[in-house]
Design a protein around this motif. Sequence first.
Motif, PDB file in Angstrom:
ATOM      1  N   PHE A  24     -10.592 -32.530  34.046  1.00 37.72           N
ATOM      2  CA  PHE A  24     -11.764 -31.692  33.746  1.00 37.72           C
ATOM      3  C   PHE A  24     -12.195 -31.877  32.285  1.00 37.72           C
ATOM      4  CE2 PHE A  24     -10.888 -29.785  37.784  1.00 37.72           C
ATOM      5  CZ  PHE A  24     -12.136 -29.344  38.214  1.00 37.72           C
ATOM      6  N   ARG A  25     -11.200 -32.076  31.412  1.00 42.69           N
ATOM      7  CA  ARG A  25     -11.515 -32.281  29.995  1.00 42.69           C
ATOM      8  C   ARG A  25     -12.304 -33.575  29.802  1.00 42.69           C
ATOM      9  NH1 ARG A  25      -8.392 -32.937  25.128  1.00 42.69           N
ATOM     10  NH2 ARG A  25      -6.773 -34.026  26.239  1.00 42.69           N
ATOM     11  N   TYR A  26     -11.960 -34.584  30.568  1.00 41.52           N
ATOM     12  CA  TYR A  26     -12.624 -35.897  30.438  1.00 41.52           C
ATOM     13  C   TYR A  26     -13.531 -36.174  31.636  1.00 41.52           C
ATOM     14  CZ  TYR A  26      -9.685 -36.864  26.430  1.00 41.52           C
ATOM     15  OH  TYR A  26      -9.080 -36.815  25.204  1.00 41.52           O
ATOM     16  N   ARG A  27     -14.131 -35.108  32.181  1.00 42.56           N
ATOM     17  CA  ARG A  27     -14.951 -35.280  33.391  1.00 42.56           C
ATOM     18  C   ARG A  27     -16.152 -36.200  33.151  1.00 42.56           C
ATOM     19  NH1 ARG A  27     -15.460 -30.632  30.915  1.00 42.56           N
ATOM     20  NH2 ARG A  27     -17.476 -29.637  30.535  1.00 42.56           N
ATOM     21  N   ASN A  28     -16.617 -36.274  31.878  1.00 45.38           N
ATOM     22  CA  ASN A  28     -17.742 -37.174  31.591  1.00 45.38           C
ATOM     23  C   ASN A  28     -17.332 -38.636  31.690  1.00 45.38           C
ATOM     24  OD1 ASN A  28     -19.159 -34.875  31.173  1.00 45.38           O
ATOM     25  ND2 ASN A  28     -19.102 -34.967  28.928  1.00 45.38           N
ATOM     26  N   ALA A  30      -4.392 -23.325  35.235  1.00 46.16           N
ATOM     27  CA  ALA A  30      -5.215 -22.527  34.324  1.00 46.16           C
ATOM     28  C   ALA A  30      -4.651 -22.564  32.904  1.00 46.16           C
ATOM     29  CB  ALA A  30      -5.310 -21.088  34.829  1.00 46.16           C
ATOM     30  N   VAL A  31      -3.329 -22.468  32.782  1.00 37.98           N
ATOM     31  CA  VAL A  31      -2.686 -22.494  31.459  1.00 37.98           C
ATOM     32  C   VAL A  31      -2.969 -23.833  30.756  1.00 37.98           C
ATOM     33  CG1 VAL A  31      -0.426 -22.645  30.303  1.00 37.98           C
ATOM     34  CG2 VAL A  31      -0.860 -20.819  31.951  1.00 37.98           C
ATOM     35  N   GLY A  33      -6.159 -27.125  26.886  1.00 40.39           N
ATOM     36  CA  GLY A  33      -7.056 -28.264  26.649  1.00 40.39           C
ATOM     37  C   GLY A  33      -8.489 -27.844  26.380  1.00 40.39           C
ATOM     38  N   GLY A  34      -8.739 -26.526  26.312  1.00 42.03           N
ATOM     39  CA  GLY A  34     -10.070 -26.033  25.977  1.00 42.03           C
ATOM     40  C   GLY A  34     -11.079 -26.106  27.116  1.00 42.03           C
ATOM     41  N   ILE A  58     -12.909 -24.835  34.356  1.00 47.75           N
ATOM     42  CA  ILE A  58     -12.115 -25.004  35.581  1.00 47.75           C
ATOM     43  C   ILE A  58     -12.031 -23.709  36.407  1.00 47.75           C
ATOM     44  CG2 ILE A  58      -9.738 -24.428  34.922  1.00 47.75           C
ATOM     45  CD1 ILE A  58      -8.922 -27.239  35.880  1.00 47.75           C
ATOM     46  N   ARG A  59     -12.160 -22.545  35.715  1.00 49.68           N
ATOM     47  CA  ARG A  59     -11.921 -21.279  36.425  1.00 49.68           C
ATOM     48  C   ARG A  59     -12.771 -21.081  37.679  1.00 49.68           C
ATOM     49  NH1 ARG A  59      -9.725 -19.575  32.088  1.00 49.68           N
ATOM     50  NH2 ARG A  59      -7.582 -18.973  32.457  1.00 49.68           N
ATOM     51  N   PRO A  60     -14.107 -21.303  37.627  1.00 53.31           N
ATOM     52  CA  PRO A  60     -14.915 -21.091  38.839  1.00 53.31           C
ATOM     53  C   PRO A  60     -14.417 -21.932  40.023  1.00 53.31           C
ATOM     54  CG  PRO A  60     -16.318 -21.588  36.939  1.00 53.31           C
ATOM     55  CD  PRO A  60     -14.911 -21.709  36.481  1.00 53.31           C
ATOM     56  N   TYR A  61     -13.992 -23.174  39.739  1.00 51.77           N
ATOM     57  CA  TYR A  61     -13.489 -24.051  40.822  1.00 51.77           C
ATOM     58  C   TYR A  61     -12.163 -23.517  41.355  1.00 51.77           C
ATOM     59  CZ  TYR A  61     -17.017 -27.288  39.082  1.00 51.77           C
ATOM     60  OH  TYR A  61     -18.209 -27.852  38.682  1.00 51.77           O
TER      61      TYR A  61
END
Length: 205
Positions: free
Chosen positions: A152-156, A182-183, A188-189, A194-197
């Motif tokens: 998710f951090r590098y989703r781009n 979640a932790v 990783g900021g 990520i929470r909604p998913y």
Amino acid sequence: MSGSVTQRQIARTVLAERGIARLAELRNAGVTAATVSRMERDGEVIRLARGLYQLPDAELAANHSLAEVAKRVPKAVICLVSALAFHGLTDQLPKHVWLAIGRKDWAPKPDGTPIRIVRFTESLLNEGIETHTVEGVPIKIFGVAKTVADCFRYRNKIGLSVAIEGLQEALRQRRAAPGEIAVQADRGGVGTVIRPYLQALTANG
């Protein structure tokens, strides 16, 4: 001639034990570079990349490229799509090995298996690492929760759909608890991303 025969035997033994060996390891065992190049010419060893060898009949694991890269760049950690594939969380077969290195680490030169470098801060690079053995080579790889968060951090870089697939599979296969993911996402900021998913996938689970 007995000397060179012995060197070849030593080389075969080292390669049989380790799966993949660097030229330096073979030299340390008493095998000269000249012997190795003769063995390569005679088809007794295969050169994977500069200074990296294996036996021609070595069993190639599905994760062979990871073992090869781990030998070349021992400090790096397998990450993102390569880690997802290793953990069985994606159908994607990455065309290159995704590697995490520190902000100041030297990037390896392209040779052999194609690699994609991602630079991590020290704290994120040293967390959530597992060590697995592939073809006798210890490889450092991020665990499931950390890998999903990193995706998710590098989703781009890798595409949001790949990150979501990884998250879905991790939860479906019960490879990581939603709380663990979640932790790692918070660290990783990307907690808010990520929470909604996570909520959507755990609500109907």
